[in-house]
Design an enzyme around this catalytic site. Structure first.
Site: not given
Ligand code: SAH
Length: 211
Positions: A59
């Site tokens: 993000s």
């Molecule tokens: N917080 C992260 C950004 C994450 S983007 C950072 O600081 O880099 C969102 C993430 O959510 C992705 O990696 C995706 O794979 C994950 N995601 C999507 N659905 C999910 C679920 N049901 N459980 C766990 N992770 C999930």
């Protein structure tokens, strides 16, 4: 410009946008360039989301800052993050939680390994990254003081509000195309506040969008 100088400039920009000193201090302690692939390191201190592989993104710093400010994470708290991705957001929350702990769940195993490795490089030890479907929360370590969701859900999963402590807070983007960031407070019931439009990758899973 060196990473350190770039980081200070980014933090100064966030300060101008009204982010709290506590969150800015935590962000100053976390080297974002250690949480992005090498080809993106030169962009690590720009205020944009960046590609981290598997079609996912880290993000933008202002979004991490806003969500941390809304959550008001205090020393000693137990925090759950859904969507660990690069591990950066979890790292900032871990700094805010101090003697507390962050459980960060990630659906994609390769990203969970990436996040663990990045957290280790950054010297952050109070985060546990687990490969799980976070749309169901993480009942094993519940209840949580705070829950932060980094992917947009179709609606607010009951599992997440169930796993919040009384007095706890949850931030979550909701919606498919037009998404809204919600701050949910559990205090004598559930209170929802809308905090503005956002853009996140979808939360997929049993209580998320279909794969
Ligand atoms: N917080 C992260 C950004 C994450 S983007 C950072 O600081 O880099 C969102 C993430 O959510 C992705 O990696 C995706 O794979 C994950 N995601 C999507 N659905 C999910 C679920 N049901 N459980 C766990 N992770 C999930």
């Amino acid at each position: 410009m060196e990473f350190e100088a770039q980081k200070h400039r980014l933090i100064e920009d966030l300060r101008q946008h009204g982010i709290s000193e506590r969150v800015l201090d935590a962000m100053l302690r976390v080297p974002r360039h250690l949480f992005v692939p090498e080809r993106e390191q030169k962009n690590a201190y720009t205020d944009y989301p960046l590609a981290i592989g598997w079609g996912q993104t880290i993000s933008a710093p202002h979004m991490v800052a806003i969500m941390c400010d809304l959550l008001d994470i205090q020393d000693g708290m137990k925090v759950l993050e859904i969507g660990a991705g690069s591990g950066y957001h979890a790292a900032v929350m871990a700094e805010l939680a101090g003697s507390g702990h962050v459980y960060a769940v990630e659906l994609i195993e390769g990203l969970a390994l990436f996040a663990r490795n990045n957290l280790k490089k950054a010297g952050i030890s109070n985060v546990t990254v687990l490969v799980e479907d976070g749309s169901l929360g993480l009942p094993r370590f519940a209840p949580y003081d705070r829950i932060s969701v980094a992917a947009a859900a179709p609606d607010i999963p009951d599992a997440l509000t169930d796993q919040l402590k009384e007095g706890g807070k949850l931030v979550i983007p909701v919606g498919r195309y037009a998404q809204e960031l919600y701050l949910i407070t559990k205090m004598n019931g559930i209170k929802n506040d809308e905090k503005g439009g956002v853009v996140f990758v979808p939360l997929v899973g049993k209580k998320g969008f279909p794969f």
